[in-house]
Design a protein around this motif. Structure first.
Motif, short mmCIF file in Angstrom:
data_model
loop_
_atom_site.label_atom_id
_atom_site.label_comp_id
_atom_site.label_asym_id
_atom_site.label_seq_id
_atom_site.Cartn_x
_atom_site.Cartn_y
_atom_site.Cartn_z
N LEU A 122 -7.58 3.80 6.60
CA LEU A 122 -6.16 3.81 6.94
C LEU A 122 -5.76 5.01 7.79
CD1 LEU A 122 -4.69 2.88 3.42
CD2 LEU A 122 -5.67 1.37 5.18
N LEU A 127 0.05 2.24 7.74
CA LEU A 127 -0.20 1.96 6.33
C LEU A 127 -0.62 3.21 5.56
CD1 LEU A 127 -0.28 -0.15 4.09
CD2 LEU A 127 -2.61 -0.74 4.80
N ILE A 131 1.45 3.31 2.12
CA ILE A 131 0.75 2.71 0.98
C ILE A 131 1.27 3.25 -0.35
CG2 ILE A 131 -1.21 4.33 0.90
CD1 ILE A 131 -2.93 1.69 0.39
N TYR A 134 3.78 1.08 -2.37
CA TYR A 134 3.39 -0.11 -3.14
C TYR A 134 3.22 0.30 -4.60
CZ TYR A 134 2.74 -2.30 1.40
OH TYR A 134 2.95 -2.81 2.66
N GLU A 183 -2.63 -4.94 4.82
CA GLU A 183 -1.18 -4.75 4.66
C GLU A 183 -0.51 -6.07 4.29
OE1 GLU A 183 2.49 -2.40 6.80
OE2 GLU A 183 0.77 -3.00 8.02
N ASN A 187 1.69 -6.77 0.96
CA ASN A 187 3.05 -7.29 1.03
C ASN A 187 3.21 -8.55 0.18
OD1 ASN A 187 4.13 -5.28 2.65
ND2 ASN A 187 3.56 -6.31 4.54
#
Length: 201
Positions: A122, A127, A131, A134, A183, A187
């Motif tokens: 990454l 991202l 990240i 999340y 990603e 999502n």
């Protein structure tokens, strides 16, 4: 003298306990454990049907991982708690976390998928910065994600697409395409968790 003996015994017990933990420093450490051959040093997609039967492992992760099994009822450790791991359950792990089940010599038949990726993949991407947003990678989210059949189909399809990309000849676009797929997976997991929360509420 007795205190030093007790201390030495305690240290030995801790050493033995730690020796039973698989250190997953990169995707290859886990892949090697289950008998999977990687196509990329920083990302791996494992179809458990192709490597089963596999032995359990209690893992200390330095990478990200998303795991889901089609047919499994296993009590897995996750941080200080446990997950009741059943059909369609997704578990997400992040670097610095410990999860899995200690190897007891048993070999189990599994179907399902694992997506593993190193933080270095990454590096320099959007991202890498997002990240942390999340929340399902957080230990404090101690509720497993239970997918519907439709959600399971979506994640399975994405795993197949990432695996297909890994089988292509590496070029300058491959890593960004793979990060894009990852990603997308994240999502969808976010959407599924949100759906589960609303449904429960």
């Amino acid at each position: 003298r007795l205190k030093s003996c007790i201390f030495a015994c305690k240290q030995e017990l801790e050493r033995k306990a730690m020796s039973k933990i698989l250190k997953v420093r990169n995707v290859g450490d886990y892949s090697q454990w289950v008998g999977h051959t990687d196509r990329h040093p920083l990302v791996s997609v494992i179809d458990y049907a192709e490597v089963s039967p596999v032995r359990h492992s209690l893992n200390n992760y330095s990478i990200y991982g998303i795991f889901f099994h089609d047919e499994a009822e296993i009590d897995l450790a996750y941080g200080c708690g446990k997950y009741d791991y059943k059909k369609g359950t997704v578990i997400c792990v992040a670097p610095g976390q410990i999860g899995g089940k200690e190897d007891n010599g048993e070999r189990v038949m599994l179907t399902g998928w694992a997506l593993l990726f190193h933080p270095d993949l990454l590096h320099g991407t959007p991202l890498e910065r997002t990240i942390k947003n999340y929340s399902f990678f957080d230990y404090r989210v101690n509720e497993a994600l239970h997918m519907s059949d439709e959600e399971h189909g979506i994640l399975t399809s994405l795993m197949c697409q990432i695996r297909d990309e890994l089988w292509k000849r590496h070029d300058e676009f491959q890593d960004s395409i793979i990060v894009g797929y990852i990603e997308l997976v994240l999502n969808f997991c976010q959407r599924f968790y949100n759906r589960q929360f609303i449904t429960r509420k």
